[in-house]
Design a protein around this motif. Structure first.
Motif, mmCIF file in Angstrom:
data_model
loop_
_atom_site.group_PDB
_atom_site.id
_atom_site.type_symbol
_atom_site.label_atom_id
_atom_site.label_comp_id
_atom_site.label_asym_id
_atom_site.label_seq_id
_atom_site.Cartn_x
_atom_site.Cartn_y
_atom_site.Cartn_z
ATOM 1 N N MET A 1 -5.327 -3.678 -0.406
ATOM 2 C CA MET A 1 -3.893 -3.906 -0.587
ATOM 3 C C MET A 1 -3.149 -2.587 -0.486
ATOM 4 O O MET A 1 -3.579 -1.566 -1.012
ATOM 5 N N THR A 2 -2.051 -2.600 0.229
ATOM 6 C CA THR A 2 -1.220 -1.421 0.294
ATOM 7 C C THR A 2 -0.597 -1.172 -1.066
ATOM 8 O O THR A 2 0.024 -2.033 -1.645
ATOM 9 N N THR A 3 -0.758 0.039 -1.588
ATOM 10 C CA THR A 3 -0.342 0.280 -2.968
ATOM 11 C C THR A 3 0.911 1.128 -3.089
ATOM 12 O O THR A 3 1.444 1.269 -4.171
ATOM 13 N N GLY A 4 1.380 1.718 -2.005
ATOM 14 C CA GLY A 4 2.569 2.556 -2.127
ATOM 15 C C GLY A 4 3.292 2.676 -0.810
ATOM 16 O O GLY A 4 2.740 2.423 0.251
ATOM 17 N N LEU A 5 4.546 3.099 -0.860
ATOM 18 C CA LEU A 5 5.353 3.177 0.350
ATOM 19 C C LEU A 5 4.879 4.268 1.288
ATOM 20 O O LEU A 5 5.228 4.275 2.445
ATOM 21 N N ARG A 6 4.064 5.198 0.807
ATOM 22 C CA ARG A 6 3.620 6.291 1.660
ATOM 23 C C ARG A 6 2.784 5.779 2.829
ATOM 24 O O ARG A 6 2.540 6.498 3.792
ATOM 25 N N ARG A 7 2.313 4.544 2.787
ATOM 26 C CA ARG A 7 1.435 4.029 3.822
ATOM 27 C C ARG A 7 2.168 3.216 4.879
ATOM 28 O O ARG A 7 1.543 2.592 5.719
ATOM 29 N N LEU A 18 13.136 2.304 2.795
ATOM 30 C CA LEU A 18 12.970 3.162 1.643
ATOM 31 C C LEU A 18 12.119 4.354 2.029
ATOM 32 O O LEU A 18 11.249 4.264 2.884
ATOM 33 N N PRO A 19 12.330 5.525 1.395
ATOM 34 C CA PRO A 19 11.567 6.725 1.760
ATOM 35 C C PRO A 19 10.106 6.591 1.382
ATOM 36 O O PRO A 19 9.731 5.826 0.508
ATOM 37 N N ALA A 20 9.258 7.380 2.064
ATOM 38 C CA ALA A 20 7.838 7.385 1.759
ATOM 39 C C ALA A 20 7.587 7.957 0.381
ATOM 40 O O ALA A 20 8.357 8.769 -0.134
ATOM 41 N N ALA A 130 18.972 -5.988 1.155
ATOM 42 C CA ALA A 130 18.065 -6.945 1.776
ATOM 43 C C ALA A 130 17.092 -6.218 2.690
ATOM 44 O O ALA A 130 17.449 -5.234 3.352
ATOM 45 N N GLY A 131 15.847 -6.705 2.720
ATOM 46 C CA GLY A 131 14.845 -6.138 3.610
ATOM 47 C C GLY A 131 13.969 -7.233 4.171
ATOM 48 O O GLY A 131 13.936 -8.348 3.649
ATOM 49 N N TYR A 132 13.247 -6.902 5.249
ATOM 50 C CA TYR A 132 12.359 -7.897 5.839
ATOM 51 C C TYR A 132 11.202 -7.187 6.557
ATOM 52 O O TYR A 132 11.301 -6.012 6.919
ATOM 53 N N PRO A 133 10.093 -7.905 6.766
ATOM 54 C CA PRO A 133 8.947 -7.304 7.468
ATOM 55 C C PRO A 133 9.273 -7.062 8.936
ATOM 56 O O PRO A 133 10.026 -7.811 9.566
ATOM 57 N N SER A 134 8.674 -6.008 9.489
ATOM 58 C CA SER A 134 8.825 -5.703 10.908
ATOM 59 C C SER A 134 7.623 -4.879 11.347
ATOM 60 O O SER A 134 6.872 -4.383 10.507
ATOM 61 N N PRO A 135 7.420 -4.694 12.656
ATOM 62 C CA PRO A 135 6.296 -3.865 13.106
ATOM 63 C C PRO A 135 6.425 -2.418 12.675
ATOM 64 O O PRO A 135 5.437 -1.674 12.713
ATOM 65 N N ALA A 136 7.620 -1.995 12.244
ATOM 66 C CA ALA A 136 7.831 -0.624 11.786
ATOM 67 C C ALA A 136 7.741 -0.499 10.271
ATOM 68 O O ALA A 136 7.974 0.567 9.721
ATOM 69 N N CYS A 187 6.253 -7.324 -2.348
ATOM 70 C CA CYS A 187 7.005 -7.296 -1.094
ATOM 71 C C CYS A 187 6.444 -6.242 -0.155
ATOM 72 O O CYS A 187 6.189 -6.500 1.026
ATOM 73 N N TYR A 188 6.238 -5.041 -0.691
ATOM 74 C CA TYR A 188 5.772 -3.944 0.153
ATOM 75 C C TYR A 188 4.301 -4.077 0.525
ATOM 76 O O TYR A 188 3.877 -3.623 1.591
ATOM 77 N N SER A 189 3.517 -4.712 -0.345
ATOM 78 C CA SER A 189 2.132 -4.999 0.003
ATOM 79 C C SER A 189 2.078 -5.949 1.195
ATOM 80 O O SER A 189 1.313 -5.744 2.149
ATOM 81 N N LEU A 190 2.906 -7.004 1.162
ATOM 82 C CA LEU A 190 2.965 -7.949 2.267
ATOM 83 C C LEU A 190 3.440 -7.269 3.546
ATOM 84 O O LEU A 190 2.851 -7.438 4.616
ATOM 85 N N VAL A 191 4.502 -6.490 3.438
ATOM 86 C CA VAL A 191 5.048 -5.812 4.616
ATOM 87 C C VAL A 191 3.999 -4.898 5.241
ATOM 88 O O VAL A 191 3.850 -4.837 6.466
#
Length: 236
Positions: A1-7, A18-20, A130-136, A187-191
């Motif tokens: 599972m992705t645990t932080g925005l740095r990934r 959001l920033p890394a 608001a945010g949503y998943p994307s390839p980026a 949310c960020y884990s899913l993204v």
């Protein structure tokens, strides 16, 4: 599972995210995060305690980022104002409100260009984003705040999310619009997971499978809002 925005990946041109996650200051002299990763070991980003697979997350409200935390540090920051309020523990509760579904008209008023999006209150700028998943990775989009306020007044679940640490996830399906209150780290884990699988314009078969698996788990864990005692606020 992705645990932080740095990934997460860098943002796409013309979009925001959001920033890394940066290193937590004040940890000089400890083993670096890169060294720990090379050894397959993950540490609490505050006290450096070795973490288990299941651990808590904190929102760093100064950096607008997520940090992994051991149980002791996590519990410390469940207290309102602990540490000057910089870190906030991400709750684990998940709720939905099947008795008040979001209509297609409501969704159209929000002008979100995708079928799945999440919304959270950013205390640094004092508004819901608001945010949503994307390839980026996680992509932020403009939100009609007047439309949000109107819809929130009609859907109590939308007003229950705690600032910075919880989100409202909306998933549009052929059967209707599903709405959940979930921890922001989910949310960020899913993204992050979807980004790893993403191919083509719409993400491809693996992304659809990952989303279906995520939503099945969410439906299983969610507690209906109606189950709460009448007039009792949900615990944050």
């Amino acid at each position: 599972m992705t645990t932080g925005l740095r990934r997460f990946a860098k943002r796409a041109a013309g979009t925001q995210r959001l920033p890394a996650l940066d290193s937590v200051p004040g940890l000089a002299g400890h083993r670096s995060q890169d060294d720990a990763a090379a050894l397959g070991v993950e540490h609490c980003e505050l006290c450096r305690e070795v973490l288990t697979d299941r651990h808590g997350h904190l929102v760093d409200t100064d950096k607008r980022s997520l940090a992994c935390a051991c149980r002791a540090c996590y519990l410390l920051f469940t207290q309102e104002g602990a540490g000057g309020g910089r870190y906030r523990a991400v709750p684990e509760r998940i709720y939905h409100d099947p008795g008040r579904p979001l209509s297609d008209l409501d969704w159209n008023d929000l002008q979100i260009p995708v079928a799945m999006a999440f919304f959270f209150y950013n205390s640094a700028i004092g508004r819901v984003v608001a945010g949503y998943p994307s390839p980026a990775g996680p992509t932020e989009c403009e939100l009609d705040l007047q439309a949000w306020d109107r819809i929130a007044a009609e859907h109590p679940l939308l007003t229950e999310m705690a600032p910075d640490v919880e989100a409202i996830l909306v998933n549009r399906t052929d059967l209707g619009n599903e709405v959940f209150l979930i921890p922001i780290d989910m949310c960020y884990s899913l993204v992050g997971e979807l980004r790893m699988y993403w191919t083509g314009f719409d993400g491809g078969a693996e992304v659809r499978t990952a989303m279906a698996t995520f939503m099945t788990g969410l439906r299983h864990r969610a507690v209906a809002l109606e189950r709460q005692t009448a007039g009792q606020e949900l615990g944050h």
